[in-house]
Design an enzyme around this catalytic site. Structure first.
Site, PDB file in Angstrom:
ATOM      1  CB  SER A 122      -0.900  -0.009   1.242  1.00  0.00           C
ATOM      2  OG  SER A 122      -1.492   1.240   1.467  1.00  0.00           O
ATOM      3  CE1 TYR A 145      -3.706  -2.507   5.386  1.00  0.00           C
ATOM      4  CE2 TYR A 145      -2.995  -0.435   4.404  1.00  0.00           C
ATOM      5  CZ  TYR A 145      -3.520  -1.705   4.266  1.00  0.00           C
ATOM      6  OH  TYR A 145      -3.863  -2.173   3.029  1.00  0.00           O
ATOM      7  CE  LYS A 149      -1.209  -4.268   3.242  1.00  0.00           C
ATOM      8  NZ  LYS A 149      -1.586  -5.480   2.476  1.00  0.00           N
TER       9      LYS A 149
END
Length: 318
Positions: A122, A145, A149
Site C-alpha cells: 500500500s 497498517y 505492510k
C-alpha cells in the site's frame, strides 16, 4: 500449467482478479480462499469451472500448512486487516497483516522454493510528502497498517534476493470505486461517497474536500496484477517493489465526478462529518507518485477519476 492461489479471495480485488487471470491463462487453475468461503465470480462457465473455493483462517498455522501442502505456481497475497481496523486493534493487525503472511512465506520458501508471490502492499508505507520517488523517498508509515505492510515488503524482498521466492511487491493506490459494502479501510469513504450516493444511500464524508489522494480504478489495478506475475524476475533489478500507477485527485474532484454522473441529487446523499482520526490516517499518505519505473515494466497507466465513476454507474445499470 499454472496453479494459482489467491488469499483474501472473498474480497473485492480477489473477486475482480479471478476472471481476468483465468482469461489470460487458459490452462490455469485457481483457488480462492478467505475466512469466509469465497463465492465463484460471475464469469463464463468455461472459466468458472477452473475455480476452487475454500474457507480457511490463515492466522492458524496448521490451516496454512494444510493449504500449502498443495504446490502453487503463483500465490497472490491479498488477505489482510484494512487500515482503519489495523489502527484500532494493534494485536489483530499484527496477527493478520504480519504473522500470518510471514508464516505463509516461510512455508513457501521451505516447501516450495521459487514460488512466484505477488504481495499487495500500500501507499500507506510512506508518510506525507510532496512527491514519492521510488528509490529516493524514505518510507515512514504513520499508521500500524503501513508499518505491517513494509515489514512484509522487506521480508519478501530479501527472500527474493536470496532466490528463495520470486516476489513481486505492488504498492496499491486507494482503489475507487469499490463495489460491495463499506470496509474497515480508513479510505473507504472515497468509494462510499460515489457508491452509496449513486445507489441513493446516505453516507458520510469524514475528511475535508481539499484532501488530495492517490487513487486508481479497479480495472487498472486488476490489469496490472495480472501483468506483473509474468514480468521476468531479471527486469526488477535489485528491488521487487513497485509503486502501481494511479492519479492524484482531491475529494472535491471525486465529488465533481459524482455530480457529473449522478447530478445534484446524488450529492445530497453525502453528509460532511469531520473525523480527525480518519483524516489523520488518510492525510498521512502521499498523493503524488513518480511511476516511471512501473510504466517502464510495461504496467498500465490509469485514466481520469471520472472514467472510474462512469464505469461504476454503468455496472449499476446491468
Amino acid at each position: 500449467m499454472a496453479n494459482i492461489l489467491i488469499t483474501g479471495g472473498a474480497g473485492f480485488i480477489g473477486q475482480e482478479l479471478a476472471g481476468p487471470l483465468l482469461a489470460a491463462n487458459p490452462e490455469a487453475r485457481l483457488t480462492l480462499t478467505d475466512v469466509i468461503e469465497p463465492s465463484v465470480p460471475d464469469i463464463p462457465d468455461e472459466e468458472a469451472k477452473r475455480i476452487s473455493t475454500l474457507k480457511a483462517d490463515l492466522t492458524d498455522n496448521k490451516v496454512l500448512q494444510d493449504l500449502l501442502s498443495n504446490k502453487y505456481s503463483h500465490v497472490y497475497v491479498l488477505h489482510g486487516l484494512m487500515s482503519g481496523g489495523a489502527e484500532a486493534n494493534l494485536e489483530l493487525g499484527l496477527k493478520v497483516n504480519f504473522d500470518s503472511i510471514r508464516n505463509l512465506l516461510d512455508i513457501l520458501r521451505k516447501q516450495h522454493p521459487g514460488t512466484v508471490v505477488v504481495f499487495a502492499s500500500s501507499c500507506a508505507i510512506y508518510g506525507n510528502c510532496d512527491m514519492v520517488r521510488e528509490f529516493e523517498t524514505l518510507p515512514q508509515p504513520k499508521s500500524s497498517y503501513g508499518m505491517e505492510k513494509i515489514l512484509i515488503e522487506l521480508l519478501l524482498n530479501d527472500f527474493s534476493r536470496r532466490g528463495l521466492l520470486d516476489g513481486r511487491i505492488v504498492r496499491l493506490p486507494t482503489v475507487i470505486v469499490r463495489p460491495g459494502a463499506p470496509s474497515a479501510a480508513a479510505s473507504s469513504f472515497a468509494s462510499g461517497i460515489v457508491r452509496e450516493s449513486l445507489k441513493g444511500i446516505p453516507n458520510v464524508l469524514p475528511v475535508g474536500q481539499d484532501l488530495a489522494m492517490w487513487v486508481c480504478s479497479p480495472a487498472t489495478v486488476v490489469a496490472n496484477l495480472v501483468k506483473i506475475k509474468d514480468i521476468p524476475d531479471s527486469a526488477f533489478g535489485e528491488s521487487r517493489i513497485v509503486n502501481l500507477p494511479g492519479v492524484t485527485v482531491t475529494v472535491k474532484g471525486i465529488l465533481d465526478a459524482l455530480k457529473q454522473v449522478g447530478g445534484e441529487e446524488a450529492l445530497r446523499f453525502v453528509e460532511e462529518k469531520h473525523d480527525p482520526k480518519i483524516e489523520a490516517i488518510v492525510g498521512s499518505w502521499p498523493a503524488r507518485f513518480d511511476v516511471s519505473r512501473a510504466l517502464g515494466l510495461g504496467l498500465k497507466p490509469d485514466g481520469d477519476v471520472l472514467e472510474a465513476v462512469e464505469a461504476f454507474y454503468r455496472s449499476l445499470q446491468k
